[in-house]
Design a protein around this motif. Structure first.
Motif, mmCIF file in Angstrom:
data_model
loop_
_atom_site.group_PDB
_atom_site.id
_atom_site.type_symbol
_atom_site.label_atom_id
_atom_site.label_comp_id
_atom_site.label_asym_id
_atom_site.label_seq_id
_atom_site.Cartn_x
_atom_site.Cartn_y
_atom_site.Cartn_z
ATOM 1 N N LEU A 1 0.874 -1.159 0.000
ATOM 2 C CA LEU A 1 0.000 0.000 0.000
ATOM 3 C C LEU A 1 0.912 1.210 0.000
ATOM 4 O O LEU A 1 1.846 1.292 0.811
ATOM 5 N N ARG A 2 0.688 2.116 -0.949
ATOM 6 C CA ARG A 2 1.496 3.335 -1.039
ATOM 7 C C ARG A 2 0.618 4.528 -0.711
ATOM 8 O O ARG A 2 -0.496 4.637 -1.225
ATOM 9 N N ILE A 3 1.131 5.401 0.119
ATOM 10 C CA ILE A 3 0.412 6.615 0.494
ATOM 11 C C ILE A 3 1.306 7.803 0.169
ATOM 12 O O ILE A 3 2.466 7.849 0.582
ATOM 13 N N THR A 4 0.759 8.752 -0.602
ATOM 14 C CA THR A 4 1.529 9.945 -0.962
ATOM 15 C C THR A 4 1.363 11.002 0.128
ATOM 16 O O THR A 4 0.453 10.908 0.965
ATOM 17 N N PRO A 5 2.209 12.013 0.117
ATOM 18 C CA PRO A 5 2.063 13.094 1.104
ATOM 19 C C PRO A 5 0.707 13.807 1.024
ATOM 20 O O PRO A 5 0.263 14.398 2.003
ATOM 21 N N THR A 6 0.026 13.719 -0.118
ATOM 22 C CA THR A 6 -1.294 14.347 -0.255
ATOM 23 C C THR A 6 -2.428 13.406 0.135
ATOM 24 O O THR A 6 -3.599 13.763 0.039
ATOM 25 N N GLY A 7 -2.097 12.183 0.545
ATOM 26 C CA GLY A 7 -3.099 11.235 1.000
ATOM 27 C C GLY A 7 -3.642 10.310 -0.074
ATOM 28 O O GLY A 7 -4.503 9.479 0.205
ATOM 29 N N GLU A 8 -3.159 10.427 -1.299
ATOM 30 C CA GLU A 8 -3.588 9.500 -2.340
ATOM 31 C C GLU A 8 -2.981 8.132 -2.061
ATOM 32 O O GLU A 8 -1.867 8.033 -1.552
ATOM 33 N N THR A 9 -3.725 7.086 -2.415
ATOM 34 C CA THR A 9 -3.226 5.736 -2.170
ATOM 35 C C THR A 9 -3.222 4.926 -3.465
ATOM 36 O O THR A 9 -3.980 5.202 -4.394
ATOM 37 N N SER A 10 -2.374 3.951 -3.492
ATOM 38 C CA SER A 10 -2.373 2.941 -4.539
ATOM 39 C C SER A 10 -1.871 1.656 -3.907
ATOM 40 O O SER A 10 -1.295 1.670 -2.819
ATOM 41 N N ASN A 11 -2.123 0.556 -4.580
ATOM 42 C CA ASN A 11 -1.669 -0.721 -4.027
ATOM 43 C C ASN A 11 -1.205 -1.631 -5.151
ATOM 44 O O ASN A 11 -1.411 -1.342 -6.321
ATOM 45 N N GLY A 12 -0.553 -2.703 -4.758
ATOM 46 C CA GLY A 12 -0.059 -3.634 -5.751
ATOM 47 C C GLY A 12 0.632 -4.811 -5.097
ATOM 48 O O GLY A 12 0.454 -5.075 -3.912
ATOM 49 N N ASP A 13 1.424 -5.498 -5.910
ATOM 50 C CA ASP A 13 2.143 -6.680 -5.455
ATOM 51 C C ASP A 13 3.640 -6.487 -5.632
ATOM 52 O O ASP A 13 4.081 -5.938 -6.651
ATOM 53 N N PHE A 14 4.404 -6.931 -4.652
ATOM 54 C CA PHE A 14 5.842 -7.112 -4.787
ATOM 55 C C PHE A 14 6.026 -8.595 -5.084
ATOM 56 O O PHE A 14 5.583 -9.443 -4.314
ATOM 57 N N LEU A 15 6.677 -8.910 -6.188
ATOM 58 C CA LEU A 15 7.004 -10.288 -6.541
ATOM 59 C C LEU A 15 8.513 -10.423 -6.412
ATOM 60 O O LEU A 15 9.259 -9.852 -7.202
ATOM 61 N N ASP A 16 8.952 -11.136 -5.392
ATOM 62 C CA ASP A 16 10.369 -11.192 -5.056
ATOM 63 C C ASP A 16 10.948 -12.589 -5.227
ATOM 64 O O ASP A 16 10.287 -13.583 -4.939
ATOM 65 N N VAL A 17 12.194 -12.622 -5.669
ATOM 66 C CA VAL A 17 13.006 -13.829 -5.633
ATOM 67 C C VAL A 17 14.072 -13.557 -4.577
ATOM 68 O O VAL A 17 14.745 -12.514 -4.623
ATOM 69 N N THR B 1 9.931 -7.412 -8.626
ATOM 70 C CA THR B 1 9.064 -6.854 -9.655
ATOM 71 C C THR B 1 7.869 -6.250 -8.944
ATOM 72 O O THR B 1 7.262 -6.904 -8.085
ATOM 73 N N THR B 2 7.554 -5.017 -9.287
ATOM 74 C CA THR B 2 6.438 -4.311 -8.678
ATOM 75 C C THR B 2 5.316 -4.199 -9.694
ATOM 76 O O THR B 2 5.536 -3.735 -10.811
ATOM 77 N N ILE B 3 4.129 -4.646 -9.306
ATOM 78 C CA ILE B 3 2.973 -4.605 -10.193
ATOM 79 C C ILE B 3 1.811 -3.963 -9.448
ATOM 80 O O ILE B 3 1.433 -4.417 -8.366
ATOM 81 N N SER B 4 1.245 -2.895 -10.027
ATOM 82 C CA SER B 4 0.096 -2.259 -9.388
ATOM 83 C C SER B 4 -1.147 -3.121 -9.571
ATOM 84 O O SER B 4 -1.256 -3.884 -10.530
ATOM 85 N N ARG B 5 -2.064 -3.003 -8.643
ATOM 86 C CA ARG B 5 -3.310 -3.778 -8.709
ATOM 87 C C ARG B 5 -4.359 -3.066 -9.561
ATOM 88 O O ARG B 5 -5.124 -3.699 -10.255
ATOM 89 N N PHE B 6 -4.426 -1.769 -9.443
ATOM 90 C CA PHE B 6 -5.434 -1.000 -10.183
ATOM 91 C C PHE B 6 -4.752 0.187 -10.820
ATOM 92 O O PHE B 6 -4.145 0.985 -10.103
ATOM 93 N N PRO B 7 -4.779 0.347 -12.107
ATOM 94 C CA PRO B 7 -5.394 -0.602 -13.029
ATOM 95 C C PRO B 7 -4.512 -1.841 -13.176
ATOM 96 O O PRO B 7 -3.309 -1.767 -12.979
ATOM 97 N N VAL B 8 -5.129 -2.963 -13.511
ATOM 98 C CA VAL B 8 -4.380 -4.205 -13.694
ATOM 99 C C VAL B 8 -3.520 -4.051 -14.939
ATOM 100 O O VAL B 8 -4.001 -3.688 -16.003
#
Length: 155
Positions: free
Chosen positions: A95-111, A125-132
């Motif tokens: 979950l990412r939160i910006t200083p202005t309060g906007e949020t986004s989310n996604g997946d960390f795919l790690d080896v 590898t970082t992949i956002s959830r929305f938009p897919v």
């Protein structure tokens, strides 16, 4: 304590989870000197914004160049697998939160690899959830390879 993950002990899984949990504390706090607690020297990080960062020194430069507007991360819901190819992988939500309060989310795919200093991320590898995003020509998404199965993940 036993593990349901072939080749990994409960201590391994806890160590991997600790490494992943440290990411926002180190990365978001601009602590470039401790990035070796997270990553291997030859780490590769790929983001959907066509950014590919190769090597620990390049990650340090990335952290040093971040501005105050960089988002803050939370790592959630870590799942650790041994893939069919034998690699140790983790899929976690962020979950990412910006200083202005906007949020986004996604997946960390790690080896991850075990080093003399503990488990470290060798590839992220970082992949956002929305938009897919990250849909391949065959219609499958990159994250499909990281779905849980009884014996590990698809490789």
């Amino acid at each position: 304590m036993t593990s349901n993950h072939p080749g990994l002990s409960a201590a391994d899984i806890l160590s991997i989870e600790q490494t992943l949990a440290l990411f926002p504390h180190i990365f978001d706090n601009d602590n470039g000197s401790d990035l070796d607690l997270l990553f291997t020297p030859d780490v590769v990080i790929e983001t959907e914004k066509a950014r590919s960062v190769e090597g620990l020194e390049a990650v340090r430069a990335w952290v040093a160049a971040k501005t105050a507007a960089a988002p803050d991360h939370q790592t959630l819901n870590v799942v650790v697998f041994v893939a069919e190819d034998g690699s140790v992988r983790a899929r976690s939500r962020y979950l990412r939160i910006t200083p202005t309060g906007e949020t986004s989310n996604g997946d960390f795919l790690d080896v991850l690899v075990q080093t003399p200093r503990g488990w470290r991320i060798a590839r992220r590898t970082t992949i956002s959830r929305f938009p897919v995003r990250s849909v391949r020509e065959d219609g499958t998404a990159l994250r499909d390879e990281w779905l849980p199965r009884a014996t590990g993940v698809r490789s």
